[in-house]
Design a protein around this motif. Structure first.
Motif, PDB file in Angstrom:
ATOM      1  N   UNK A 161      41.821  48.598  42.938  1.00  0.00           N
ATOM      2  CA  UNK A 161      42.820  47.652  42.444  1.00  0.00           C
ATOM      3  C   UNK A 161      42.246  47.073  41.154  1.00  0.00           C
ATOM      4  N   UNK A 162      42.526  47.738  40.037  1.00  0.00           N
ATOM      5  CA  UNK A 162      41.879  47.373  38.770  1.00  0.00           C
ATOM      6  C   UNK A 162      42.244  45.982  38.261  1.00  0.00           C
ATOM      7  N   UNK A 163      43.510  45.542  38.368  1.00  0.00           N
ATOM      8  CA  UNK A 163      43.796  44.161  37.967  1.00  0.00           C
ATOM      9  C   UNK A 163      43.010  43.144  38.782  1.00  0.00           C
ATOM     10  N   UNK A 164      42.895  43.371  40.103  1.00  0.00           N
ATOM     11  CA  UNK A 164      42.128  42.450  40.943  1.00  0.00           C
ATOM     12  C   UNK A 164      40.647  42.476  40.550  1.00  0.00           C
ATOM     13  N   UNK A 165      40.124  43.648  40.264  1.00  0.00           N
ATOM     14  CA  UNK A 165      38.722  43.742  39.835  1.00  0.00           C
ATOM     15  C   UNK A 165      38.486  42.938  38.565  1.00  0.00           C
ATOM     16  N   UNK A 166      39.423  43.059  37.606  1.00  0.00           N
ATOM     17  CA  UNK A 166      39.272  42.300  36.362  1.00  0.00           C
ATOM     18  C   UNK A 166      39.375  40.801  36.618  1.00  0.00           C
ATOM     19  N   UNK A 167      40.266  40.411  37.538  1.00  0.00           N
ATOM     20  CA  UNK A 167      40.389  38.999  37.880  1.00  0.00           C
ATOM     21  C   UNK A 167      39.077  38.438  38.392  1.00  0.00           C
ATOM     22  N   UNK A 168      38.390  39.174  39.266  1.00  0.00           N
ATOM     23  CA  UNK A 168      37.116  38.714  39.800  1.00  0.00           C
ATOM     24  C   UNK A 168      36.058  38.630  38.686  1.00  0.00           C
ATOM     25  N   UNK A 169      36.129  39.545  37.734  1.00  0.00           N
ATOM     26  CA  UNK A 169      35.186  39.494  36.619  1.00  0.00           C
ATOM     27  C   UNK A 169      35.380  38.245  35.777  1.00  0.00           C
ATOM     28  N   UNK A 170      36.637  37.800  35.654  1.00  0.00           N
ATOM     29  CA  UNK A 170      36.937  36.671  34.762  1.00  0.00           C
ATOM     30  C   UNK A 170      36.574  35.324  35.373  1.00  0.00           C
TER      31      UNK A 170
END
Length: 461
Positions: free
Chosen positions: A450-459
């Protein structure tokens, strides 16, 4: 004298109405200018034909003046026509077109030649053979609105069951993103090359052209209808797997349809130490209240709004010390034909602050499946800078919905309210733009990420 006034109020769907008022001659002086009997609307219809339309008419005990007697041998008022009647088809097109011409509030921002659409619809309706053909003709008017709420139901409407897979347009290819549990011949990440011998992209474009949508992000959501047909019937697909090998598979359509979506974490889940994931599209108000203690203690929050919220928007009050307001709801009162004299009323609603106040270390996920009420919520998040928005633009369609019943058994829905963003700028066809754009990729789907979720966690800090 009687005159017509269109009254509306914001707050729920199907709130629009029309009123016809009758006043005595002594009350003429109290009427606004547009409702005076001497105020006649004039319009050129082409070919030397003029239309003169009074905005108010004189009446007596027997109705409007002058009285017209029915012609001898005229049409029986009890007669009912069907789709096979040419005149009835033409009348239905005229009525649908005119309702939208006078009351659809977004012709100033959509790229549609509405007069040309009328000409096309009348030519097609004059020769349409059967319900299916006429449905497509009438539905083209709805699609031309570029309105995510725009839908048409009635005779000839395509019906059936879907395939036991869900596909989405990813990197300009039709990609399988979810499959039913009993399907083993297709896997997430497979690319659909053809369906029943038709190139998959051509089949998708044909489907997308029949759907009313304000943004490409919304239009690609229609892919869930890809392959619909008679329940139980079989469909041959050619799919390409990760090794580039093309294989042919046969799938049976299902009824009722399976609920297929890309897998997500549980609706309230500590996704990593101190960080809680909250799926607003699955969480009820009761469940939210039960989760308050854990949400209040979280060091980071991820709110998922990829879809339609289940509960109220009151949870936003936990994100601000100040009251929050929604976008601008604009309701039109149309006093004269062709939107030439419009009176606008504007309203908004507020969300008070709520305790406990959540951490400011938070992010929000969204995409084209967020429409209408979901965009109201996302608009508040955008306007007040409540956190970073990650994903894809929303559907760009908000506002109360109007329902009209047409002749021959058709019903159309469309957006009747003009919604403007908090700063007064356009929302329709724009939607809520992510501050961090992230779209799923073919490789990510194949890896189950889930790439959007992964990016959210990075932010998150």
């Amino acid at each position: 004298v009687g005159y017509r006034q269109d009254d509306s109020s914001a707050g729920a769907a199907f709130v629009y109405s029309s009123q016809r008022r009758s006043l005595s001659a002594a009350d003429l002086g109290t009427l606004p200018t547009y409702a005076q009997p001497t105020n006649v609307y004039r319009a050129r219809l082409g070919a030397g034909v003029m239309a003169l339309v009074p905005t108010a008419v004189f009446t007596d005990d027997h109705g409007t003046v002058p009285h017209v007697e029915p012609e001898a041998g005229g049409v029986d008022p009890g007669l009912r026509f069907g789709v096979d009647h040419r005149g009835a088809r033409l009348a239905t097109v005229m009525l649908a077109w005119n309702i939208l011409q006078h009351f659809y509030p977004y012709f100033d921002v959509v790229d549609t030649d509405w007069s040309t659409e009328l000409e096309h619809a009348l030519r097609k309706a004059a020769t349409d053979a059967g319900e299916a053909e006429f449905y497509r003709t009438l539905n083209r008017l709805i699609a031309a609105l570029q309105d995510g709420h725009g839908t048409l139901s009635g005779p000839g409407m395509p019906v059936g069951g879907p395939l036991p897979i869900r596909v989405e347009l990813i990197e300009e290819r039709l990609v399988v993103v979810a499959v039913a549990t009993n399907v083993t011949t297709v896997r997430p990440g497979d690319v659909v090359e053809s369906i029943e011998g038709v190139p998959a992209r051509a089949a998708y474009d044909e489907l997308a052209g029949q759907v009313s949508a304000a943004t490409p992000q919304r239009r690609k959501q229609v892919a869930y209808r890809f392959g619909w047909g008679p329940p139980g019937s079989e469909v041959k697909l050619q799919v390409r797997g990760p090794n580039a090998t093309v294989r042919e598979v046969t799938l049976a359509r299902v009824d009722p349809p399976s609920t297929l979506s890309f897998p997500r974490p549980p609706k309230v889940h500590e996704i990593r130490p101190g960080v809680v994931y909250v799926d607003i599209t699955r969480l009820t108000d009761t469940e939210f209240k039960e989760s308050l203690p854990s949400l209040a203690q979280a060091k980071g929050l991820v709110f998922d709004l990829r879809g339609y919220p289940t509960g109220s928007a009151s949870w936003l009050g936990h994100l601000s010390r100040e009251p929050l307001q929604c976008a601008h709801w604009n309701i039109a009162k149309q006093h004269r034909p062709d939107r030439s004299d419009v009176e606008w009323t504007t309203s908004r609603w507020s969300i008070p602050p709520a305790e406990p106040l959540f951490t400011t270390n938070r992010v929000f996920l969204t995409d084209g499946s967020a429409i209408s009420y979901a965009e109201t919520v996302m608009g508040i998040i955008e306007a007040y800078g409540l956190g970073e928005i990650i994903g894809e633009p929303t559907a760009g369609t908000n506002g109360n919905v109007v329902q009209n019943d047409l002749p021959l058994g058709y019903r159309m829905l469309w957006t009747g309210m003009k919604v403007l963003k908090h700063d007064g700028s356009r929302h329709h066809g724009v939607g809520i733009r992510p501050t961090v754009p992230v779209a799923p990729t073919l490789e990510g789907i194949r890896q189950g990420r889930d790439e959007p979720l992964e990016r959210a966690l990075e932010r998150l800090r």
